[in-house]
Write an enzyme that holds these catalytic residues in place. Structure first.
Site, PDB file in Angstrom:
ATOM      1  N   SER A 185       0.834  -1.203   0.000  1.00 30.63           N
ATOM      2  CA  SER A 185       0.000   0.000   0.000  1.00 30.63           C
ATOM      3  C   SER A 185       0.869   1.253   0.000  1.00 30.63           C
ATOM      4  O   SER A 185       1.812   1.354   0.788  1.00 30.63           O
ATOM      5  CB  SER A 185      -0.897   0.035   1.244  1.00 30.63           C
ATOM      6  OG  SER A 185      -1.749  -1.078   1.260  1.00 30.63           O
ATOM      7  N   GLU A 190      -0.520  -2.526  16.452  1.00 29.46           N
ATOM      8  CA  GLU A 190      -1.910  -2.117  16.550  1.00 29.46           C
ATOM      9  C   GLU A 190      -2.612  -3.205  17.331  1.00 29.46           C
ATOM     10  O   GLU A 190      -3.230  -4.089  16.751  1.00 29.46           O
ATOM     11  CB  GLU A 190      -2.511  -1.997  15.151  1.00 29.46           C
ATOM     12  CG  GLU A 190      -2.084  -0.766  14.422  1.00 29.46           C
ATOM     13  CD  GLU A 190      -2.919   0.435  14.813  1.00 29.46           C
ATOM     14  OE1 GLU A 190      -4.006   0.604  14.269  1.00 29.46           O
ATOM     15  OE2 GLU A 190      -2.460   1.211  15.674  1.00 29.46           O
TER      16      GLU A 190
HETATM   17  C1  LIG Z   1      -6.189  -3.606   0.160  1.00 27.10           C
HETATM   18  C2  LIG Z   1      -4.994  -4.402   0.558  1.00 27.10           C
HETATM   19  C3  LIG Z   1      -3.879  -3.743   1.094  1.00 27.10           C
HETATM   20  C4  LIG Z   1      -2.732  -4.454   1.450  1.00 27.10           C
HETATM   21  N1  LIG Z   1      -1.627  -3.773   1.910  1.00 27.10           N
HETATM   22  C5  LIG Z   1      -0.479  -4.467   2.189  1.00 27.10           C
HETATM   23  C6  LIG Z   1       0.724  -3.789   2.559  1.00 27.10           C
HETATM   24  O1  LIG Z   1       0.764  -2.554   2.646  1.00 27.10           O
HETATM   25  N2  LIG Z   1       1.833  -4.506   2.796  1.00 27.10           N
HETATM   26  C7  LIG Z   1       1.843  -5.871   2.696  1.00 27.10           C
HETATM   27  O2  LIG Z   1       2.889  -6.471   2.933  1.00 27.10           O
HETATM   28  N3  LIG Z   1       0.733  -6.554   2.327  1.00 27.10           N
HETATM   29  C8  LIG Z   1      -0.433  -5.889   2.065  1.00 27.10           C
HETATM   30  N4  LIG Z   1      -1.573  -6.581   1.661  1.00 27.10           N
HETATM   31  C9  LIG Z   1      -1.506  -8.026   1.476  1.00 27.10           C
HETATM   32  C10 LIG Z   1      -2.296  -8.825   2.483  1.00 27.10           C
HETATM   33  O3  LIG Z   1      -1.613  -8.859   3.691  1.00 27.10           O
HETATM   34  C11 LIG Z   1      -2.520 -10.212   1.867  1.00 27.10           C
HETATM   35  O4  LIG Z   1      -3.373 -10.060   0.767  1.00 27.10           O
HETATM   36  C12 LIG Z   1      -3.129 -11.171   2.833  1.00 27.10           C
HETATM   37  O5  LIG Z   1      -2.204 -11.484   3.831  1.00 27.10           O
HETATM   38  C13 LIG Z   1      -3.581 -12.455   2.159  1.00 27.10           C
HETATM   39  O6  LIG Z   1      -2.583 -13.013   1.375  1.00 27.10           O
HETATM   40  P1  LIG Z   1      -2.867 -13.436  -0.128  1.00 27.10           P
HETATM   41  O7  LIG Z   1      -3.493 -12.301  -0.808  1.00 27.10           O
HETATM   42  O8  LIG Z   1      -1.611 -13.960  -0.688  1.00 27.10           O
HETATM   43  O9  LIG Z   1      -3.946 -14.605  -0.036  1.00 27.10           O
HETATM   44  P2  LIG Z   1      -3.658 -16.126   0.340  1.00 27.10           P
HETATM   45  O10 LIG Z   1      -2.843 -16.195   1.553  1.00 27.10           O
HETATM   46  O11 LIG Z   1      -3.191 -16.831  -0.865  1.00 27.10           O
HETATM   47  O12 LIG Z   1      -5.121 -16.599   0.708  1.00 27.10           O
HETATM   48  C14 LIG Z   1      -6.074 -17.002  -0.253  1.00 27.10           C
HETATM   49  C15 LIG Z   1      -7.264 -17.587   0.501  1.00 27.10           C
HETATM   50  O13 LIG Z   1      -6.849 -18.724   1.258  1.00 27.10           O
HETATM   51  C16 LIG Z   1      -7.185 -18.572   2.618  1.00 27.10           C
HETATM   52  N5  LIG Z   1      -6.194 -19.215   3.462  1.00 27.10           N
HETATM   53  C17 LIG Z   1      -4.860 -19.022   3.474  1.00 27.10           C
HETATM   54  N6  LIG Z   1      -4.285 -19.765   4.405  1.00 27.10           N
HETATM   55  C18 LIG Z   1      -5.271 -20.458   5.025  1.00 27.10           C
HETATM   56  C19 LIG Z   1      -5.321 -21.409   6.096  1.00 27.10           C
HETATM   57  N7  LIG Z   1      -4.209 -21.813   6.715  1.00 27.10           N
HETATM   58  N8  LIG Z   1      -6.521 -21.898   6.463  1.00 27.10           N
HETATM   59  C20 LIG Z   1      -7.650 -21.503   5.842  1.00 27.10           C
HETATM   60  N9  LIG Z   1      -7.673 -20.613   4.830  1.00 27.10           N
HETATM   61  C21 LIG Z   1      -6.490 -20.106   4.431  1.00 27.10           C
HETATM   62  C22 LIG Z   1      -7.228 -17.083   2.818  1.00 27.10           C
HETATM   63  O14 LIG Z   1      -8.001 -16.732   3.927  1.00 27.10           O
HETATM   64  C23 LIG Z   1      -7.841 -16.610   1.521  1.00 27.10           C
HETATM   65  O15 LIG Z   1      -9.212 -16.778   1.569  1.00 27.10           O
HETATM   66  C24 LIG Z   1      -2.721  -5.872   1.304  1.00 27.10           C
HETATM   67  C25 LIG Z   1      -3.838  -6.533   0.782  1.00 27.10           C
HETATM   68  C26 LIG Z   1      -4.967  -5.817   0.396  1.00 27.10           C
HETATM   69  C27 LIG Z   1      -6.154  -6.563  -0.163  1.00 27.10           C
END
Ligand SMILES: Cc1cc2nc3c(=O)[nH]c(=O)nc-3n(C[C@H](O)[C@H](O)[C@H](O)COP(=O)(O)OP(=O)(O)OC[C@H]3O[C@@H](n4cnc5c(N)ncnc54)[C@H](O)[C@@H]3O)c2cc1C
Lengths: 415, 391
Positions: A174, A257
Site C-alpha cells: 500500500s 496495533e
Molecule cells: C487492500 C490491501 C492492502 C494491502 N496492503 C499491504 C501492505 O501494505 N503490505 C503488505 O505487505 N501486504 C499488504 N496486503 C496483502 C495482504 O496482507 C494479503 O493479501 C493477505 O495477507 C492475504 O494473502 P494473499 O493475498 O496472498 O492470499 P492467500 O494467503 O493466498 O489466501 C487465499 C485464501 O486462502 C485462505 N487461506 C490461506 N491460508 C489459510 C489457512 N491456513 N486456512 C484456511 N484458509 C487459508 C485465505 O483466507 C484466503 O481466503 C494488502 C492486501 C490488500 C487486499
C-alpha cells in the site's frame, strides 16, 4: 491474545474515565475548528497528488497539536499519550472525511517499529518528518508466494561489505508509490526452516534498483503496488533486530496495533446513512423503510452494532487496566467485515440504478457501491480465515492444521 | 427436475461455448470495452451464428427456438462475461417487438436478426425498481395526429449503440397503471432526444436518455395505443429468464475458477485446497449454485404455464439467484485473497457482473415482496418476511 477468560472478567471501573471524556471533548472541539478545511467538499475531485498534499498538511497540523501520532514518544514529534486517547481521537476524527488514508499504515506499523528498534541517530533524523507527514512509510511484507503465510517469503538479502544486497519482489504494498521509506522482511538464510532465515530492515524507497508498479483495484483505489528489487543496497545499520530474527520483528510490527481498526463501519458509510437511504428509496412503489425485510436488516445491524460497541468498550477497559486485550480485535474485525458487506448489499439494492454506475470519485467511506464492490477489508491485514484460525488455535486451544513445511529448510521448499 | 437437451440444443450449446471462449477472452477485451463494448464486425459474426434470432419464430427471420435456447445462450454469455448487448437487443427488444404483434415491429425483426438494425427497448426509469408498469414518461397527442414524448429513461443497456429506440410512454392514466402505456419507435438521432452513455461497473455500456418534446408520427406507435403492457410483460419475462440464466453461467465459472485456483495456490507448504475449511466453503458455494440452477429449470418448465405462475416462478428464481450470486461470487473473491480485488484478474469481474444482473428488472428484495404479494393473493398464509430472512 491471551485467553477467552479475559472476555469474562467483570467490568473494572476505568479510573481515568473523566479525563478521557475531557480529552474527547477537547479533540472534538479542535476537530470542529480545523477539520472542515481539510475534508468533505474540499477534497471532491482532487487528483491523488493534491489530495496527498492536503493529507500532509493535515498531518502536520495534527502533529503540531500533539495529535499526529498520539502514542509515539514526544521526543520524535509524537503525542506521548495513551492508546485509549488515540482510539478516542480516531473515533472523533472519523466523523470527518479527511485525507488520512495515506498515513494509516505508515504511522500504525512501520514508523512505530522503526522507533522501537532503530539506532538513535536514525530515530532523531527520520522520526519527526514521518510524524509530521513529510515522509510516508510503507510496509513491504507480502510477496506473490507469501500472503497469509508470511514466513514463506523469498526476497533475498545477501551480505556485501557493510551491508546487504536485495533482490526479489514484494506485492500488495500500500502506498509504495508515495512512500519515502519502507520496512521490509527479507530472506537471509535459505538453509534453515522458513521462520528462522528472515531478517528485517528499513530502507530508503529512492534507493537505486527499486521500481514501483501500480496495481489497479476493482473500484479504482490507487493504493496497491508491486515493488521490484534489483540489487538494492541496504547498509547493515538499517537492520532492525537480529540477523535471522526478522520474523519476530515482523510479528511485533503486526501486533503494534493491538487493537486494529477503530472505525466501527470498517470504512463504509454509517448505518445512519443506510437508514437515510431507505427513507428516500422506494420498493414496489412504497417507501423502502416500510418494507419488513429492510426493517429487519436495519434492526439486526443496530443490534450487532451494540454488540460491537460493547466489545470495543471491553477492549478499551482491558487496555486501560494495563492488560493485553483478548480476542476482541479479531472478533471485531471479522464481524465488521461481514456487516459491511451485508449492509453494502442492502444499500445497493436500495440505490437502484445508482448502484451500478460507479462514481469514479467515490470512496468506500461515503459510497455504498464502493464499499460493496471492495471486499478487501476481509482480506487485508489478516484474512477472515486466518483470523478464524487464530481464534481456534489461541483461544479455543485447538490444534493447528497439519503444516508439512515445519522444520524443513527453506531451500527444500522452494521449487 | 433436470433438462435433457435435444441433440440440436446440445450442439447449439457446444458451438456457443467454443465460439465465446475464443472470442470473449478476458485478457483481450480492453479495446472492445473502450469502443462502447460493441464492434460492427463482431456483431455481424454474432448474427451469422444465429444468436440474435434463436428464440424467434421462423416467419420473422428467427430460428424457431424458445426459452430453453435463450437460457442456454445466456448461460454461455455469463460464463465468459460477454460485454455486447445480446440480452438487450436479442432478448428484451426482440420479444417486445414480437409480442406487440405490430406489423412494423414484425417487419423489423428479420433485420434485427441479421444484425442490420440495432433497436433497443428504452423502458426503464429511475424509480421503476422492477415494476414493469412504472412509466412516468408521457406522450401527448399533437395537432397533426402524431405524438410528443417527454421523460427520462435510465440504464438502457446497449442504448449507447442503438440506432433507434422502442420507447415506452404513458398516453393515459397515471404512473403505475397497467393501462395507458404505449410503445413508440424513435430514431436515435431524433430532435429533442439526448443520450448520455455510461459504462456500467461490469464493463457493459448503457445510456441515459432525456426526451424533451420528441416528435413522432402516428405510424411510429407500435401496437395499440395504451395497450403496451402485455408486450412489456412478455419482454420482461424473457429478460428475467435470460438474466437468471446468465447469472448461472457467471456463478458456475466463478466457482470452478476458484476451485482451480485453490488447487494450485500454495501457502503453509501445501495447496489451499487441502484446508478443509476452504473445501467446505466451496461445497457451500456449490450447494447455492445447484439450488439456483434448479430454480432456473423450474422457471423454464413453468414458462408457458400461464402469466401468474410464470411470474411467480421467475420472481422466485430471481430472488434465489440474487442471493446465491452474492455469496458465490463474493466468496470467489475471498478465497482468492489479494488477487481477487484486482482489476487485472478476472474473478472480481464475475462479482461485478453478478451485481449488475441483480439490478436488472428488479432486485432480490423487490421480487421477494412480489412473491409475498402473489402468495397472499392466492390466499396462502405467508411467513413473516423477517423470519424468512433469518433462515
Ligand atoms: C487492500 C490491501 C492492502 C494491502 N496492503 C499491504 C501492505 O501494505 N503490505 C503488505 O505487505 N501486504 C499488504 N496486503 C496483502 C495482504 O496482507 C494479503 O493479501 C493477505 O495477507 C492475504 O494473502 P494473499 O493475498 O496472498 O492470499 P492467500 O494467503 O493466498 O489466501 C487465499 C485464501 O486462502 C485462505 N487461506 C490461506 N491460508 C489459510 C489457512 N491456513 N486456512 C484456511 N484458509 C487459508 C485465505 O483466507 C484466503 O481466503 C494488502 C492486501 C490488500 C487486499
Amino acid at each position: 491474545m491471551s485467553s477467552a477468560s479475559a472476555l469474562l472478567e467483570p467490568r473494572t471501573a476505568v479510573p481515568a474515565e473523566d479525563a478521557l471524556e475531557r480529552y474527547r471533548l477537547d479533540a472534538r472541539a479542535w476537530l470542529a475548528e480545523h477539520a472542515p478545511r481539510f475534508s468533505g467538499a474540499v477534497r471532491r475531485g482532487l487528483p491523488l497528488e493534491r489530495d496527498v498534499a492536503l493529507g500532509r498538511a493535515w498531518q502536520a497540523l495534527k502533529a503540531a497539536h500533539g495529535y499526529g501520532a498520539i502514542t509515539l514518544p514526544k521526543r520524535y514529534g509524537g503525542g506521548g499519550g495513551t492508546e485509549l486517547q488515540k482510539i478516542v481521537f480516531t473515533e472523533e476524527e472519523l466523523r470527518y472525511d479527511l485525507p488520512v488514508a495515506y498515513f494509516s499504515i505508515s504511522l500504525s506499523n512501520p514508523v512505530p517499529i522503526f522507533l522501537r528498534h532503530a539506532p538513535e541517530t536514525f530515530r532523531q533524523r527520520l522520526g519527526p518528518p514521518a510524524i509530521r507527514g513529510e515522509h510516508i512509510w510503507c510496509q513491504l511484507f507480502s510477496e506473490p508466494a507469501a500472503g497469509s503465510d508470511l514466513a514463506a517469503l523469498r526476497l533475498r538479502a545477501e551480505r556485501q561489505g557493510d551491508g546487504w544486497v536485495l533482490n526479489g519482489q514484494k506485492l500488495w504494498t500500500s502506498w509504495a508509490q508515495i512512500a519515502q521509506w519502507g520496512v521490509i522482511v527479507t530472506r537471509t538464510d535459505p538453509d534453515v526452516p522458513k521462520h528462522a532465515g528472515l531478517t528485517y530492515f528499513f530502507l530508503d524507497m529512492r534507493s537505486p534498483g527499486i521500481s514501483v508498479r501500480p496495481i489497479r483495484r476493482l473500484v479504482g483505489h490507487p493504493d496497491l503496488n508491486e515493488v521490484y528489487f534489483d540489487n538494492v543496497y541496504v547498509p547493515d545499520e538499517q537492520r532492525l533486530g537480529e540477523v535471522g530474527g526478522g520474523f519476530r520483528v515482523a510479528i511485533e510490527t503486526l501486533m503494534i496495533e493491538r487493537y486494529g481498526i477503530t472505525d466501527e463501519t470498517a470504512s463504509s458509510p454509517a448505518l445512519e446513512a443506510l437508514v437515510e437511504l431507505a427513507r428516500r428509496a422506494r420498493l414496489n412503489g412504497r417507501p423502502a423503510l416500510a418494507d419488513g425485510e429492510v426493517r429487519a436488516a436495519i434492526a439486526r445491524a443496530y443490534v450487532e452494532r451494540q454488540g460491537l460497541r460493547s466489545i470495543q468498550k471491553r477492549a478499551m477497559e482491558a487496555i486501560a487496566a494495563g492488560r493485553e486485550p483478548g480476542p476482541e480485535g479479531a472478533i471485531r474485525k471479522l464481524l465488521l467485515g461481514r456487516m459491511r458487506q451485508q449492509l453494502g448489499a442492502l444499500a445497493l439494492d436500495l440505490m437502484g440504478a445508482d448502484g451500478i454506475r460507479l462514481d469514479p470519485q467515490g470512496e468506500s467511506s461515503r459510497d455504498f457501491a464502493h464499499a460493496w464492490l471492495d471486499p478487501s477489508v476481509r482480506i487485508a491485514g489478516g484474512t477472515d480465515e486466518v483470523l478464524l484460525n487464530t481464534l481456534a488455535e489461541r483461544v479455543l486451544g485447538l490444534p493447528q492444521d497439519h503444516r508439512p513445511d515445519k522444520g524443513v529448510p527453506f531451500r527444500q521448499l522452494e521449487s | 427436475m433436470d433438462f435433457s437437451l435435444s441433440q440440436e440444443q446440445q450442439i447449439f450449446q457446444d458451438s456457443a461455448r467454443r465460439m465465446l471462449e475464443t472470442e470473449c477472452r478476458f485478457e483481450t477485451r480492453g479495446p472492445l470495452i473502450a469502443k462502447g463494448s460493441f464492434d460492427g464486425d463482431r456483431w455481424r459474426a454474432i448474427a451469422e451464428m444465429g444468436w440474435l434470432g434463436m428464440a424467434l419464430p421462423e416467419e420473422h427471420g428467427g430460428f424457431g427456438g424458445g426459452a430453453i435456447e435463450t437460457a442456454l445462450l445466456m448461460e454461455e454469455i455469463g460464463r465468459v462475461l460477454m460485454v455486447e448487448p445480446v440480452w438487450a437487443i436479442a432478448v428484451l427488444t426482440a420479444h417486445a417487438l414480437l409480442a406487440s404483434g405490430d406489423e412494423r415491429a414484425l417487419a423489423l425483426l428479420p433485420r434485427l436478426v441479421a444484425g442490420e438494425v440495432l433497436p433497443v427497448l428504452a423502458h426503464n426509469e429511475a424509480d421503476a425498481g422492477g415494476v414493469t408498469e412504472h412509466v412516468a414518461t408521457v406522450a401527448t397527442p399533437t395537432a397533426q395526429g402524431g405524438w410528443r414524448i417527454s421523460g427520462e429513461k435510465t440504464l438502457v443497456v446497449g442504448g449507447n449503440i442503438a440506432d433507434r429506440f422502442l420507447v415506452s410512454a404513458r398516453t393515459s392514466g397515471r404512473t403505475g397503471d397497467r393501462e395507458g402505456i404505449s410503445l413508440f419507435l424513435v430514431a436515435a438521432d431524433a430532435a429533442g432526444l439526448r443520450r448520455q452513455n455510461v459504462r456500467l461497473i461490469d464493463n457493459r455500456w448503457a445510456a441515459h436518455l432525456l426526451l424533451e418534446n420528441v416528435q413522432v408520427d402516428k405510424a411510429d406507435v407500435i401496437g395499440r395505443v395504451g395497450g403496451a403492457i402485455d408486450a412489456l410483460d412478455e419482454a420482461h419475462a424473457y429478460g428475467l429468464l435470460a438474466a437468471c440464466a446468465e447469472a448461472i453461467g457467471v456463478m458456475d465459472r466463478a466457482l470452478w475458477i476458484t476451485r482451480d485456483y485453490l488447487k494450485v495456490r500454495k501457502q503453509f507448504g501445501t495447496t489451499l485446497s487441502s484446508f478443509q475449511a476452504l473445501q467446505h466453503r466451496m461445497s457451500e458455494m456449490l450447494i447455492e449454485l445447484e439450488l439456483s440452477r434448479s430454480m432456473l429449470h423450474r422457471a423454464l418448465s413453468l414458462f408457458h404455464a400461464g402469466p401468474e405462475i410464470r411470474r411467480q416462478a421467475l420472481a422466485a428464481a430471481k430472488v434465489h439467484i440474487g442471493r446465491s450470486g452474492k455469496f458465490v461470487c463474493g466468496q470467489a473473491i475471498q478465497l482468492h485473497g489479494g488477487i481477487g480485488v484486482t482489476e487485472e484478474y478476472v474473478i472480481g469481474h464475475y462479482f461485478k457482473r453478478m451485481t449488475t444482473i441483480e439490478h436488472e428488472l428488479g432486485h432480490s428484495h423487490f421480487h421477494l415482496q412480489r412473491l409475498a404479494e402473489l402468495e397472499q393473493r392466492r390466499g396462502t398464509p405467508v411467513a413473516p418476511l423477517a423470519a424468512r430472512n433469518a433462515a
